[in-house]
Scaffold this motif. Structure first.
Motif, PDB file in Angstrom:
ATOM      1  N   THR A 206      19.218  66.452  15.176  1.00 29.95           N
ATOM      2  CA  THR A 206      20.256  67.362  14.688  1.00 29.95           C
ATOM      3  C   THR A 206      21.441  67.422  15.648  1.00 29.95           C
ATOM      4  OG1 THR A 206      18.527  68.681  13.616  1.00 29.95           O
ATOM      5  CG2 THR A 206      20.676  69.711  13.895  1.00 29.95           C
ATOM      6  N   SER A 207      21.149  67.364  16.933  1.00 26.68           N
ATOM      7  CA  SER A 207      22.228  67.399  17.922  1.00 26.68           C
ATOM      8  C   SER A 207      22.929  66.061  18.036  1.00 26.68           C
ATOM      9  CB  SER A 207      21.660  67.791  19.295  1.00 26.68           C
ATOM     10  OG  SER A 207      21.018  69.049  19.221  1.00 26.68           O
ATOM     11  N   LEU A 208      22.231  64.975  17.723  1.00 27.89           N
ATOM     12  CA  LEU A 208      22.809  63.647  17.878  1.00 27.89           C
ATOM     13  C   LEU A 208      23.771  63.302  16.742  1.00 27.89           C
ATOM     14  CD1 LEU A 208      22.721  61.185  19.724  1.00 27.89           C
ATOM     15  CD2 LEU A 208      20.829  60.295  18.346  1.00 27.89           C
ATOM     16  N   ILE A 209      23.512  63.861  15.580  1.00 27.14           N
ATOM     17  CA  ILE A 209      24.334  63.495  14.415  1.00 27.14           C
ATOM     18  C   ILE A 209      25.801  63.858  14.607  1.00 27.14           C
ATOM     19  CG2 ILE A 209      24.696  64.014  11.969  1.00 27.14           C
ATOM     20  CD1 ILE A 209      21.659  64.107  11.650  1.00 27.14           C
ATOM     21  N   PRO A 210      26.158  65.068  15.059  1.00 30.19           N
ATOM     22  CA  PRO A 210      27.606  65.344  15.257  1.00 30.19           C
ATOM     23  C   PRO A 210      28.260  64.396  16.249  1.00 30.19           C
ATOM     24  CG  PRO A 210      26.340  67.376  15.259  1.00 30.19           C
ATOM     25  CD  PRO A 210      25.342  66.270  15.306  1.00 30.19           C
ATOM     26  N   GLY A 211      27.530  64.017  17.299  1.00 27.98           N
ATOM     27  CA  GLY A 211      28.106  63.071  18.239  1.00 27.98           C
ATOM     28  C   GLY A 211      28.353  61.715  17.616  1.00 27.98           C
ATOM     29  N   LEU A 212      27.452  61.280  16.735  1.00 27.16           N
ATOM     30  CA  LEU A 212      27.642  60.004  16.062  1.00 27.16           C
ATOM     31  C   LEU A 212      28.820  60.070  15.096  1.00 27.16           C
ATOM     32  CD1 LEU A 212      23.940  59.017  15.365  1.00 27.16           C
ATOM     33  CD2 LEU A 212      25.444  58.107  17.118  1.00 27.16           C
TER      34      LEU A 212
ATOM     35  N   ARG B 146      15.104  63.612   5.292  1.00 26.15           N
ATOM     36  CA  ARG B 146      16.529  63.813   4.986  1.00 26.15           C
ATOM     37  C   ARG B 146      17.356  63.769   6.264  1.00 26.15           C
ATOM     38  NH1 ARG B 146      14.265  68.126   1.687  1.00 26.15           N
ATOM     39  NH2 ARG B 146      14.274  67.536  -0.524  1.00 26.15           N
ATOM     40  N   MET B 147      16.825  64.343   7.324  1.00 26.78           N
ATOM     41  CA  MET B 147      17.538  64.341   8.592  1.00 26.78           C
ATOM     42  C   MET B 147      17.643  62.912   9.139  1.00 26.78           C
ATOM     43  SD  MET B 147      16.564  66.544  11.964  1.00 26.78           S
ATOM     44  CE  MET B 147      14.988  65.714  12.031  1.00 26.78           C
ATOM     45  N   CYS B 148      16.581  62.116   8.989  1.00 28.56           N
ATOM     46  CA  CYS B 148      16.630  60.726   9.438  1.00 28.56           C
ATOM     47  C   CYS B 148      17.655  59.929   8.637  1.00 28.56           C
ATOM     48  CB  CYS B 148      15.248  60.085   9.314  1.00 28.56           C
ATOM     49  SG  CYS B 148      14.013  60.746  10.459  1.00 28.56           S
ATOM     50  N   ILE B 149      17.759  60.215   7.360  1.00 28.80           N
ATOM     51  CA  ILE B 149      18.760  59.528   6.537  1.00 28.80           C
ATOM     52  C   ILE B 149      20.164  59.875   7.013  1.00 28.80           C
ATOM     53  CG2 ILE B 149      19.707  59.360   4.203  1.00 28.80           C
ATOM     54  CD1 ILE B 149      16.887  59.823   3.144  1.00 28.80           C
ATOM     55  N   THR B 150      20.407  61.149   7.273  1.00 25.82           N
ATOM     56  CA  THR B 150      21.715  61.566   7.774  1.00 25.82           C
ATOM     57  C   THR B 150      22.013  60.917   9.119  1.00 25.82           C
ATOM     58  OG1 THR B 150      21.379  63.689   6.646  1.00 25.82           O
ATOM     59  CG2 THR B 150      23.140  63.567   8.275  1.00 25.82           C
ATOM     60  N   PHE B 151      20.994  60.820   9.960  1.00 25.57           N
ATOM     61  CA  PHE B 151      21.158  60.194  11.264  1.00 25.57           C
ATOM     62  C   PHE B 151      21.540  58.722  11.121  1.00 25.57           C
ATOM     63  CE2 PHE B 151      19.092  57.737  14.680  1.00 25.57           C
ATOM     64  CZ  PHE B 151      19.831  58.192  15.755  1.00 25.57           C
ATOM     65  N   CYS B 152      20.845  58.018  10.265  1.00 27.84           N
ATOM     66  CA  CYS B 152      21.140  56.596  10.071  1.00 27.84           C
ATOM     67  C   CYS B 152      22.501  56.397   9.395  1.00 27.84           C
ATOM     68  CB  CYS B 152      20.035  55.934   9.242  1.00 27.84           C
ATOM     69  SG  CYS B 152      18.441  55.860  10.078  1.00 27.84           S
TER      70      CYS B 152
ATOM     71  N   ALA C 292      25.439  74.898  20.836  1.00 32.08           N
ATOM     72  CA  ALA C 292      26.562  74.241  21.526  1.00 32.08           C
ATOM     73  C   ALA C 292      27.677  75.216  21.847  1.00 32.08           C
ATOM     74  CB  ALA C 292      27.090  73.093  20.669  1.00 32.08           C
ATOM     75  N   GLU C 293      27.907  76.187  20.979  1.00 33.62           N
ATOM     76  CA  GLU C 293      28.983  77.147  21.224  1.00 33.62           C
ATOM     77  C   GLU C 293      28.621  78.088  22.356  1.00 33.62           C
ATOM     78  OE1 GLU C 293      27.567  76.564  18.398  1.00 33.62           O
ATOM     79  OE2 GLU C 293      29.087  75.471  17.242  1.00 33.62           O
ATOM     80  N   ALA C 294      27.347  78.486  22.415  1.00 37.12           N
ATOM     81  CA  ALA C 294      26.948  79.461  23.425  1.00 37.12           C
ATOM     82  C   ALA C 294      26.785  78.829  24.797  1.00 37.12           C
ATOM     83  CB  ALA C 294      25.646  80.145  23.002  1.00 37.12           C
ATOM     84  N   SER C 295      26.252  77.617  24.855  1.00 38.17           N
ATOM     85  CA  SER C 295      25.979  76.994  26.149  1.00 38.17           C
ATOM     86  C   SER C 295      27.159  76.212  26.685  1.00 38.17           C
ATOM     87  CB  SER C 295      24.769  76.057  26.030  1.00 38.17           C
ATOM     88  OG  SER C 295      25.058  75.002  25.122  1.00 38.17           O
ATOM     89  N   GLY C 296      28.079  75.819  25.835  1.00 35.70           N
ATOM     90  CA  GLY C 296      29.190  74.992  26.279  1.00 35.70           C
ATOM     91  C   GLY C 296      28.774  73.588  26.659  1.00 35.70           C
ATOM     92  N   MET C 297      27.590  73.178  26.269  1.00 35.83           N
ATOM     93  CA  MET C 297      27.062  71.864  26.616  1.00 35.83           C
ATOM     94  C   MET C 297      27.514  70.856  25.568  1.00 35.83           C
ATOM     95  SD  MET C 297      23.097  70.785  27.355  1.00 35.83           S
ATOM     96  CE  MET C 297      22.880  72.221  28.377  1.00 35.83           C
TER      97      MET C 297
END
Length: 1510
Positions: free
Chosen positions: A598-604, A715-721, A559-564
């Protein structure tokens, strides 16, 4: 039809934004949107052209076959997308549609409007103002859109209401809609939009340069394009469409009062800043090349001739200037830039090319694909010629979209030369100083087509697409090498995804874009992949690997490199994953999906913060509050999704991710939906089979993939939920993580081979997270927020505990009821003596009685479990067993007690337990008693992902292992418990025994009685059957001795007789009195005890039951309960039998009896009374005077023996002894009446004295004394079994004779004793008599009896030759008289005898050699040896021999009968003779039958005297 934002034809769609207007419900708004979605394609032939002459640049009449494609969206694109316009114009909404609901305004309904009072006019005015204001707000909020329209749905009136806006579209209700109603509305909107696109096109044509997106973006900040603001000074948000009211509308750029004299598109020449009017507002808008906006008329350009102007860049220009027309500015020349190679000229040509590309894109939107293809080809040629790589690639991309739309519509088309990478190479190598005009003229020339058919054009397109796609991406990459020309990461990624989707469609169509593939690309219809056997998959071009390689170029950097932004990054990753899924590259897809989450979690998380700020709550509860407001239990509120979208979207997505990594994803099961009882009170066994299938599936997935990756994904799914937050998802994936990390086996008892792949702290944290989540959901009012328990092997055993002995049930057969009706039977085995022991084959339960069970629960994890409830689930019978609130310790198998009650009768099958663990749903757990762990298949038929998802359907059935066989061999074994539930049974206790301290003292042979009291403690059930049996030490000793297989048959028979006919205790009852003990009542029963040797203690057993019917009606098995009480018995000695013996009696005794019988009527002489036998009788008057009258009355035989018994009194008091002998003829009768005719011998024995008692017995004849000794116990009876001991036949015959004669003696004699003054009495134990062969000989009668009698010869003798009988075989006769010796031979046996009679006269008292010298001493008439006729059974044969004594003396005549021939067996009545199998089998024991010889017991003694001596 859903619109795919990453479709290859997405650049051809016009984005239309649908927004709610006024009062409208969300459900109604979505329903109206669904009405518009099917009409997202509008054919130009159905669109009416705009009547205004200046709005006909995109007239639908120019290309009626074209189609306008819409992207109807309800959300505004983000700023990063809007920043790409006009480079990618499809991202910006050009059409705004306001959606209203007429049902919310009652005054719009004519039926209700008539009743509206005047007082409500004010409210109507407010509503109308609200609608008008909403429309104005749309124009103010979205000034860059070209059409703003409103659609009022559900309008029922026939006429327009005067308060509604005039331009509002009135849509009738759904039930009144016709097929073409919505299409008509969309055509009207399209007509207006096409007219307004002319304004946009002319505005763009007036620009000298269209900036690249990255240049105007300035990194990551959003900038508004220069063309978006017509007059930024006066009105920066001014509208650009013709629908804007006149008062607020600004003039288009470059339009003067004499706008008819000027053309909209003019050649643009570079000029210096001094050549631009200072009041021109466009001078403030810089371009990427630093140029100003050029003049728009020839008057503003000096030195430019009309003949040198460039060609028009659009096809719909105004009229050309006549040739003879000449302007005043013809002599003017440019003051900047000389020659074609100048920098300004190069910039102008670049700008001209970019404008052509944008105009071509607008034609593409308008459905005029032919004009779009021309403009795009011209722009691409200019961009390539002037190295404008970014726009060159965009032009090629849009050209490809045009070609695809042509192919989809089935039209003829020509592929421009610019699309071929190898053609027109000279154009790419031309010098920068070449003339642009000539360059344009060369490339825009039409390309001749070899064939004008659409099929040929489609074939050319199929061969071109892979190379064209590769060229587009290469040109984009080339642009990234130039500063300020690189494509933004978002645009590049989405472009790559669109092109990859196109190649994917080709790959799935076997390398050819057919009609199905084109429909999938254009309409987003489900792709029907057809098997193309003629084209192997490996030869399909482009290949899957090539597509995947190209697709991974779309992966965004960090995200830092692409600015997306997070949203853009998630969209790109989702598009990549969808293409990989279509290609079947599941592993690559899993990598992308993991990055997606992984990218969706910060947005949530950011959305949670925003939601919390809007709601004014803590960020941890922000989205939860939003969920509560929207009524959602999951994360639907956070993502603005409905429940259906959540179930089919997020859950399916996470489940798909788990399946690729080999993680099972199943939130519901048959067992978890169990609600306690089914309608019929039972639970279907399908639940257990589902659990087995789930276990096998989970074990298969465990062996697939990497365990570490699975744990990371979970673990990632738990964090997502948690970021959503989705309570159900958090619980589900936490449970799934524990399941995958757990052992997944049923270990052995006390086994340490249990491993959980998580640290102890993490296990405890996960379980605490489950409890915390459930608690938080309950506080928010959310119900049923629970998860599945993670260990299917929770129940490791279910056992029923043994009941107390008084409550145990004993099984009985109906035949055993007969044993209770007789006092003694022929069977040694007493079925009522068996102890009630638990059966391993079948367990019997009694209805409505509580039973105790033990439950073994397994917990292999390192945290303590809280169990809310536990129920035992059974089938067939309603069963209630429940336990609540207990703890299951960590890392152990723990046992818990539970009590259950069966509510009815029948067969109960326990299939498992329904357990509710804290935080988990209640579900059925089968019982797994045996250890189990998964085993790999012996033959591996699947590898890779196919081992996880299963074999494809196309594979033959023979290639797939049968699931049933696999399940039977590898599946864990479920244990079920089956019980038979019988009707209610009573419970009884023994309350009293009429014995002090339950002890009694008896003498040996004495009988005593006492009472046993039984109470029925049941409250509802009656005792209608009761049987009392006994166990004592004497019987147990005899039973133990009888179990010795080495015992001789005689001793075994004696033990069996003692057990069967002489019990130590006996129940005294009345057979006619029924047993009926009602609830809470008592009954007393009499018991008799007999003193026996070795009797020290006994147990009284009372078996009872409720049969519910008569005994004769019992045809099935029944069950009883048993209650027992022990008693102590002391047996003292009374009369002991010592030294028994039997001796024969002399013949004189019997002859004396005969004489007494013959002279009983009259006694004629004193000599007869004073006979020698009478003298003997007088000497033993005590015994014989009683015996002889009885023998005369009974008519016994004339042979007797004497029984001698030595009896000892062991009791301190005198005992009166009485011995009885009954007649032999009734020996088989055991009744007391038969003993009433017996003679009795009485004797009194003093304490410690031994008295000999003499008893006269008649001798006994036994027909078969060598027969097999019978056994009373059926278990010991065998047919034709010989003696087990290796003894000689003589010994065996002796043993059998001893047995049978002893048995006859015990039938004839019995004895009793009585203690005078104390009332004690008893029987003398005579069965202790042991026989010897001498005693047998004394008691036995031979098969043949020989009797001799001497009578005078009546024909020759005179009166004085009478025979005087001195004894039974002793006669006195006179010398020289003739006498007849009669010998009578009687056959007592049951078989005929063929005899030979031998008479042996000799002198008495002399040696043998002298005794036989009878010459001149005795003469006889006849032969001494003769054959007698056959003697039948019971027949007597008499032989006579005349004798004459010649001298006085004593002569003895002996008699011998010899069997001269064995009688052969013959059949009866002419039938086949018996084979004599028993005789043959007994030959080894008794020996072969031999000829027999019988001798007279005593010889016939003849005393010869002369007359004178007499």
């Amino acid at each position: 039809m859903a619109v795919d934002p990453l479709s290859p034809i997405a650049p051809a769609r016009i984005r239309a934004l649908l927004l709610p207007v006024g009062r409208i419900k969300r459900s109604r708004f979505l329903a109206f949107v669904d009405l518009l979605q099917p009409e997202c394609m509008v054919r130009l032939g159905d669109v009416s052209p705009d009547s205004r002459p200046d709005r006909n640049m995109f007239s639908p009449l120019a290309f009626p076959s074209g189609t306008v494609l819409y992207d109807l969206s309800t959300s505004l694109p983000p700023a990063s997308h809007l920043a790409l316009s006009p480079f990618e114009q499809f991202r910006e909404p050009l059409l705004i549609i306001g959606v209203g609901d007429a049902a919310e305004y009652s005054w719009l309904d004519e039926s209700r409007a008539e009743n509206v009072a005047s007082a409500e006019d004010e409210r109507i005015e407010e509503d109308a103002s609200e609608i008008q204001s909403a429309i104005e707000d749309l124009r103010e909020q979205f000034p860059r859109a070209y059409v703003h329209s409103m659609m009022m749905f559900g309008y029922t009136s026939q006429s327009r209401h005067p308060r509604l806006p005039q331009d509002a579209m009135l849509v009738p209700p759904a039930e009144q809609l016709k097929t073409t109603t919505m299409k008509t509305f969309m055509c009207d909107l399209t007509s207006t939009l096409l007219a307004e696109l002319t304004t946009l096109a002319r505005s763009i044509q007036a620009l000298p340069m269209v900036p690249s997106p990255l240049a105007q973006q300035n990194g990551t900040t959003e900038a508004t394009p220069s063309w978006a603001h017509i007059d930024p000074v006066s009105n920066p948000l001014s509208r650009r469409n013709s629908q804007t009211p006149t008062g607020i509308r600004s003039e288009p750029p470059g339009i003067a009062s004499q706008k008819d004299l000027h053309r909209m598109s003019m050649p643009v020449l570079p000029s210096s800043s001094s050549g631009i009017a200072p009041e021109d507002p466009r001078a403030a808008t810089p371009t990427s090349q630093g140029a100003r906006t050029p003049p728009t008329t020839f008057d503003e350009i000096s030195g430019v001739n009309s003949a040198n102007t460039l060609s028009r860049t659009n096809s719909n220009t105004s009229k050309p200037v006549p040739k003879n027309a000449r302007d005043s500015s013809v002599d003017r020349v440019s003051i900047h830039g000389f020659g074609s190679g100048g920098a300004g000229e190069r910039a102008r040509n670049k700008g001209r090319g970019r404008i052509s590309i944008v105009i071509g894109t607008l034609y593409l939107y308008a459905g005029q694909w032919n004009e779009a293809l021309k403009e795009l080809s011209e722009g691409a040629t200019r961009a390539r010629a002037f190295s404008d790589h970014l726009w060159h690639a965009k032009a090629l991309e849009n050209i490809l979209v045009c070609l695809l739309l042509f192919a989809w519509a089935g039209m003829e088309f020509q592929i421009p030369h610019i699309c071929y990478p190898i053609t027109d190479k000279s154009s790419g190598t031309k010098s920068p100083q070449h003339t642009p005009s000539s360059s344009v003229a060369d490339i825009t020339a039409p390309v001749a087509s070899k064939s004008g058919t659409p099929e040929h054009a489609l074939e050319n397109l199929n061969s071109l697409v892979p190379d064209l796609v590769s060229m587009i991406l290469n040109v984009y990459n080339r642009a990234s090498n130039f500063a300020g020309e690189a494509l933004p990461p978002l645009a590049f990624s989405e472009c790559t995804i669109r092109l990859s989707r196109l190649l994917t469609a080709m790959n799935l169509s076997a390398g050819y874009l057919d009609d199905d593939a084109l429909q999938h690309l254009a309409r987003n219809t489900p792709f029907r992949q057809k098997p193309r056997l003629s084209v192997p998959r490996l030869s399909v071009n482009p290949t899957r690997n090539d597509i995947a390689t190209m697709l991974f170029r779309a992966l965004p950097a960090s995200a830092e490199a692409s600015g997306m932004g997070h949203t853009d990054r998630v969209i790109v990753l989702a598009g990549i994953a969808s293409i990989l899924s279509a290609l079947g590259l599941q592993r690559k897809k899993a990598i992308v999906m993991k990055e997606f989450i992984t990218s969706l979690i910060p947005g949530l998380v950011q959305a949670r913060k925003v939601g919390a700020a809007e709601m004014g709550v803590h960020p941890a509860a922000g989205l939860a509050a939003l969920n509560m407001v929207s009524g959602n239990a999951s994360g639907a509120g956070a993502l603005n999704l409905g429940e259906g979208e959540v179930e089919s979207g997020i859950d399916e997505f996470l489940g798909l991710l788990g399946r690729i990594y080999g993680i099972p994803h199943s939130k519901s099961s048959v067992a978890s939906n169990y609600d306690g009882q089914s309608p019929n009170g039972t639970l279907s066994s399908d639940a257990t089979s589902y659990v087995i299938r789930a276990i096998l599936n989970t074990s298969t997935l465990r062996s697939f993939g990497s365990l570490g990756l699975k744990l990371d994904v979970l673990r990632m799914c738990i964090t997502f939920c948690e970021a959503l937050p989705d309570f159900n998802g958090v619980l589900h994936f936490t449970s799934l993580l524990l399941r995958i990390a757990g052992p997944g086996t049923a270990p052995k008892t006390n086994s340490t081979d249990v491993f959980v792949s998580l640290p102890r702290e993490e296990q405890a944290r996960l379980y605490a997270n489950i409890l915390r989540t459930v608690t938080a959901a309950n506080k928010l009012g959310l119900q049923q927020i629970e998860t599945e328990y993670w260990d299917d092997f929770l129940v490791r055993g279910l056992f029923i505990t043994e009941e107390p002995l008084p409550l145990r049930l004993t099984h009985h057969r109906p035949a055993e009821l007969k044993a209770t009706l007789t006092k003694e039977g022929p069977f040694i085995h007493n079925p009522w003596l068996k102890k009630p022991v638990p059966s391993t084959a079948e367990t019997i339960l009694v209805a409505h009685e509580e039973y105790s069970f033990v439950m073994a629960l397994q917990n292999p994890y390192d945290f303590e479990l809280e169990v809310d409830s536990l129920k035992i689930i059974g089938e067939g019978v309603e069963f209630v067993a429940q336990e609540e609130l207990f703890l299951l310790g960590p890392y152990r198998t723990q046992k818990f007690p539970i009590r259950g009650v069966a509510q009815s009768t029948g067969t109960l099958t326990i299939i498992g337990c329904s357990i509710k663990v804290r935080g988990c749903r209640e579900r059925l757990f089968p019982i797994f008693v045996d250890p189990w762990k998964p085993e790999r298949e012996p033959k591996m038929k699947k590898i890779g992902l196919s081992a996880c998802v299963g074999a494809p359907v196309s594979r033959p059935s023979s290639a797939v292992a049968p699931s049933a066989d696999l399940g039977d061999s590898l599946a864990p074994k479920i244990d079920t418990l089956s019980f038979t539930v019988i009707p209610d049974q009573p419970v009884a206790i023994i309350t009293d025994i009429s014995l002090p301290q339950a002890a009694i003292m008896v003498l040996e042979g004495e009988k005593r009685r006492f009472k046993v009291t039984v109470q029925n403690t049941s409250r509802t059930t009656t005792i209608d059957f009761l049987h009392i049996s006994f166990q004592d030490s004497a019987t147990s000793a005899m039973q133990m001795a009888a179990g010795n297989k080495d015992l001789p048959p005689a001793e075994l028979h004696e033990l069996e007789v003692q057990l069967a006919h002489h019990p130590s205790l006996r129940w005294i009852r009345d057979e006619d009195e029924p047993i009926n003990i009602k609830p809470s009542e008592r009954a007393a029963f009499d018991v008799e005890v007999v003193g026996r040797t070795r009797l020290t203690d006994a147990v009284i057993q009372v078996d009872y039951a409720n049969l519910g019917k008569r005994r004769s009606e019992i045809s099935e098995r029944f069950f009883t309960r048993q209650v027992s009480v022990p008693i102590s018995i002391t047996v003292n000695a009374s009369v002991q039998l010592q030294r028994p013996d039997i001796i024969p009696l002399v013949g004189g005794f019997a002859w004396s009896n005969d004489q007494n019988r013959s002279r009983a009527a009259s006694v004629t002489s004193q000599a007869a009374i004073l006979s020698p036998s009478s003298i003997i009788v007088d000497k033993n008057d005590t015994y014989f005077q009683i015996f002889l009258p009885n023998t005369r009355i009974q008519g016994n035989g004339d042979e007797y023996c004497m029984l001698l018994l030595d009896l000892r009194n062991s009791w301190p008091n005198p005992l009166h002894i009485s011995l009885q002998v009954r007649p032999h003829t009734v020996a088989d009768d055991n009744s007391e009446e038969s003993w009433s005719k017996a003679y009795t011998v009485n004797e009194v024995i003093q304490p410690g004295h031994v008295n000999r008692v003499v008893v006269i017995l008649p001798k006994v004849y036994i027909h078969d004394p060598h027969s097999v000794i019978p056994l009373l116990n059926p278990a010991n009876q065998r047919q034709f079994v010989v003696s087990a001991s290796k003894i000689s036949p003589e010994v065996e015959r002796t043993s059998r004779e001893t047995f049978w004669y002893r048995n006859e003696l015990l039938k004839l004699v019995r004895g009793t004793w009585t203690e005078e003054g104390h009332g004690r009495s008893g029987d003398i134990e005579l069965r202790s008599i042991r026989f010897s062969p001498r005693m047998v000989e004394a008691m036995r009668l031979e098969d043949v009896s020989i009797a001799m009698d001497l009578v005078p010869n009546s024909s020759l003798s005179g009166e004085d030759n009478d025979v005087q009988q001195l004894g039974r075989s002793r006669f006195e006769i006179s010398v020289d008289d003739f006498y007849t010796l009669k010998t009578r031979v009687r056959n007592r046996s049951s078989t005929p005898i063929i005899p030979l009679l031998r008479l042996q006269p000799h002198l008495a008292g002399l040696p043998h050699n002298v005794a036989l010298d009878l010459d001149k001493r005795l003469s006889w008439n006849g032969v001494l040896q003769r054959k007698l006729p056959v003697i039948q059974p019971g027949q007597t044969v008499e032989a006579e021999l005349g004798i004459v004594p010649l001298c006085s003396g004593v002569f003895e005549i002996g008699a011998t009968v010899e069997e001269i021939q064995l009688q052969k067996l013959s059949g009866e009545d002419g039938k086949r003779p018996r084979s004599g199998t028993a005789t043959l089998l007994q030959g080894d024991v008794l020996g072969e039958p031999k000829l027999r010889v019988w001798h007279s017991k005593e010889p016939c003694t003849v005393v010869a005297r002369r007359r004178d001596s007499q």
